[in-house]
Design an enzyme around this catalytic site. Structure first.
Site, mmCIF file in Angstrom:
data_model
loop_
_atom_site.group_PDB
_atom_site.id
_atom_site.type_symbol
_atom_site.label_atom_id
_atom_site.label_comp_id
_atom_site.label_asym_id
_atom_site.label_seq_id
_atom_site.Cartn_x
_atom_site.Cartn_y
_atom_site.Cartn_z
ATOM 1 N N GLU A 177 -70.077 73.951 -41.047
ATOM 2 C CA GLU A 177 -68.998 72.987 -41.505
ATOM 3 C C GLU A 177 -70.562 72.321 -42.452
ATOM 4 O O GLU A 177 -71.658 72.001 -42.106
ATOM 5 C CB GLU A 177 -69.231 71.869 -39.908
ATOM 6 C CG GLU A 177 -67.630 71.973 -39.236
ATOM 7 C CD GLU A 177 -67.701 71.575 -38.530
ATOM 8 O OE1 GLU A 177 -68.251 69.979 -37.876
ATOM 9 O OE2 GLU A 177 -67.523 71.809 -37.172
ATOM 10 N N GLU A 214 -68.650 73.694 -31.300
ATOM 11 C CA GLU A 214 -70.318 72.710 -30.863
ATOM 12 C C GLU A 214 -70.630 72.555 -29.520
ATOM 13 O O GLU A 214 -70.219 71.079 -28.968
ATOM 14 C CB GLU A 214 -70.820 70.985 -31.889
ATOM 15 C CG GLU A 214 -69.832 71.620 -33.690
ATOM 16 C CD GLU A 214 -70.498 70.549 -33.472
ATOM 17 O OE1 GLU A 214 -70.105 69.520 -33.526
ATOM 18 O OE2 GLU A 214 -70.724 70.109 -35.656
#
Ligand code: GLA
Length: 673
Positions: free
Chosen positions: A310, A153
């Protein structure tokens, strides 16, 4: 999955972030046994293991990772092997305190968490590439490794750093963009408030200052920050490609919860496999729409299937109150991601942590162990995904495109706008919602995209548009398409300069309207609408004094200073039609308007007359189409369909039953798809 480097896994990938380093090795044995029981076939490892992998600068200890990868391989579980560069170790910052970030207010931040580095730090870049190279050299030929998971991320916690090193990097980026200071002064409009620059060294990041900063300065800062993070990704990727030419690389996007940070349109072409993380917001009463929107956005950026890297089985730990999922919600979420193009479903994380900042985050294997609802749901989802293996590679053809642009979003949400209440994502979601309810498939596009395959292009919010984008959208309508544009669009050019001569600047001609003054509404203020709108129609947020210059008024203001003036217009433009929504209609009115616009454009929904709360999405492959039906309403549904329902394996004889809160996926013969 748009390039030659593809993920070599049969069927749908299933798994999660796996952090065995947090547990004694005997636990690992139980982990792989339970992974097999749940049908897990790929896990992401090593994401936050830098401190254990490189205990001292340049000294690597691969022994633990060797054992983990060997164990996974012995158990037939593939590894999405991460570079651990999102969490540099403490020793690195003791040696390089200058690599710590500085916030907008000039406050230096400490290590002790993750992503605590300045994205422009040369020392960080060198250290990150060293660890990436070491991993590439050691594991490129490892049979368990099927993908590189680069970083984690990007920009989640350190999208911006305002230190002097970042300032130098910003100046380099600006020199590349503008060449000389005269061009920068012109683009930034620095004759205003005496901001003229005579020397490159005078140019700094938009640090906290007393009054409103320069809009173009801030916009370029956003562009720079996104590019700076992207350069870290490509640098690691290139090092890994040297070690292994054919292992695909990904990094996990976060399109729905940090969309302010990165321009993912610029990122997606650099990834071999596009992946995304998605989390529900506890306060969102229609989070299923957010799942769909983000899935469509990622599918559009990927140009086809993508991976959900995710999501959560239950509650997260980072919201003010972290709601558990309702019965069946996790399954609906996961299968909705598949419906919107995911070829892999993964969670943060495999086993719930007992220590550390995320000890209260849900996982596939909860603190309670296997005698738990979550575990039973995880096992069931594994079986579901196994039954959907053949869906892999199929995709969705949409007749509607929705324009989504990060530059427009960044510019819209700067201070000193006519209204500080405008939120790009809310405006887009307003328009996406009725399409979702109607089962109309949607792609997202950039303003300058090839629009030739679409019947309808929606532009809910495009405050900033460059000349090429404006010409492309205008040309689409003139050549026969239907274009619908939301208020305060086309207002400024690529440099954030107002387009003169009346609003909505770039789209005035194609829309056949001209506005001389804006009348944004105060929070709580409402205007009634009259005309071809439902009884009792109203609007909030925005109004403007529109003069018709070719368009007809479809709706007008019923009260307020603009009473009788146009609020929604329709213009026959060239061979096509262009609509302008100069206000924010209430949801029922927007639904009615978009229903009319969709019908007039000749757009077909996936299924006509969709029952309330039922989501319908179709993926089409080479040999069959797959109709996903997901009941978010809780009443279930009977839907006409022909083919085999894959989750039960049953032939549907003309009608398929979607159980209350459940899902059905029908393999349809292609001629019906
Ligand atoms: C992000 C991160 C994960 C974890 C989760 C928690 O998605 O990538 O490491 O922190 O959030 O929701």
């Amino acid at each position: 999955m748009t390039t030659a480097r593809r993920l070599r896994l049969p069927g749908i990938a299933y798994g999660g972030d796996y952090n065995p380093e947090q547990w004694p090795e005997e636990v690992w044995i139980e982990d792989v046994r339970l992974m097999r029981e749940a049908g897990v076939n790929m896990v992401s490892v090593n994401i936050f293991s830098w401190a254990l992998l490189e205990p001292r600068e340049g000294e690597f200890d691969f022994s633990r990772l060797d054992r983990i990868l060997a164990l996974l391989h012995e158990n037939g579980i593939a590894a999405d092997l991460a570079t651990p560069t999102a969490a540099p170790p403490a020793w690195f910052f003791r040696k390089h305190p200058e690599a710590l970030p500085v916030d907008k207010d000039g406050r230096g931040l400490s290590y002790g968490s993750r992503q605590t580095f300045c994205p422009s730090s040369p020392a960080y870049r060198e250290a990150a590439l060293r660890v990436a190279r070491a991993l590439g050299e050691r594991y490129a030929d490892h049979p368990a490794v099927v993908m590189w998971h680069i970083h984690n991320e990007y920009g989640c916690h350190n999208a911006e750093c305002y230190c002097d090193t970042s300032a130098e990097a910003f100046r380099r980026w600006l020199r590349d963009r503008y060449g000389d200071l005269a061009a920068l002064n012109d683009a930034w409009g620095t004759t205003f408030w005496s901001q003229w620059y005579y020397d490159w060294d005078e140019v700094i990041p938009p640090r906290a200052t007393g009054a409103v900063p320069n809009p173009t300065h801030q916009l370029d800062w956003r562009r720079f920050c996104s590019d700076e993070q992207l350069s870290l990704y490509t640098a690691e990727r290139d090092v890994l490609r040297e070690a292994s030419a054919d292992i695909p690389a990904t990094t996990n996007f976060m399109v729905n919860f940090s969309i302010e940070a990165l321009d993912y349109w610029r990122w997606a072409p650099e990834l071999d496999v596009v992946s995304n993380d998605h989390y529900l917001r506890s306060t969102d009463p229609e989070s299923q729409i957010d799942v769909a929107l983000s899935g469509d956005l990622v599918r559009s950026m990927a140009g086809g299937p993508w991976l959900l890297m995710e999501h959560s089985t239950g509650a997260v730990n980072w919201q003010p109150v972290n709601r558990a999922k309702d019965p069946g919600e996790m399954r609906r979420n996961a299968l909705a991601h598949v419906a919107h193009g995911a070829d892999g479903i993964a969670f943060f994380q495999w086993r719930a942590a007992k220590a550390g900042a995320e000890q209260w985050h849900s996982a596939m294997l909860p603190h309670a162990g296997t005698d738990s609802q979550i575990w039973r749901d995880v096992v069931r989802l594994g079986a579901d995904l196994g039954a959907l293996a053949e869906v892999r590679g199929s995709t969705t053809a949409a007749q509607v495109a929705v324009v989504w642009d990060w530059n427009a979003r960044w510019a819209l949400e700067q201070p000193s706008q006519p209204s500080g209440e405008l939120r790009f994502v809310d405006l887009v979601r307003d328009w996406y919602r009725p399409l979702w309810h109607a089962g109309v498939a949607v792609d997202f596009v950039q303003p300058d995209a090839d629009l030739s395959s679409y019947r309808l292009v929606l532009v809910p919010s495009l405050y900033l548009v460059d000349d090429a984008g404006a010409a492309n959208l205008t040309g689409f309508a003139e050549r026969g398409g239907t274009l619908a544009v939301g208020f305060h669009s086309g207002a400024v050019d690529a440099n954030c300069h107002v387009r003169l001569g009346g609003y909505p600047g770039a789209f005035r001609d194609v829309l056949g309207v001209s506005t001389d003054e804006l009348f944004p509404l105060l929070p709580g203020e409402t205007r009634h609408l009259t005309g071809a709108v439902p009884e009792g129609a109203s609007a909030t947020l925005w109004s403007e004094r529109v003069r018709l210059s070719g368009a007809e008024a479809v709706a007008a203001y019923g009260d307020g200073p603009l009473a009788g003036g146009p609020a929604v217009t329709r213009h026959a433009s060239g061979a096509g039609t262009a609509w302008y929504l100069a206000t924010r209609p209430d949801p029922a009115t927007l639904d009615a308007l978009l229903t009319r616009i969709v019908e007039e454009a000749g757009v077909q929904p996936v299924l006509a007359g969709l029952p309330t709360g039922l989501e319908a999405v179709r993926r089409t492959g080479a040999d069959a189409a797959y109709l996903f039906l997901i009941d978010h309403g809780g009443s279930g549904a009977e839907v006409p369909a022909e083919g085999v329902e894959l989750l039960t394996g049953k032939d549907v004889g003309g009608w398929v039953t979607v159980p209350p809160g459940g899902v059905a996926v029908v393999r349809e013969p292609l001629d019906q798809g």
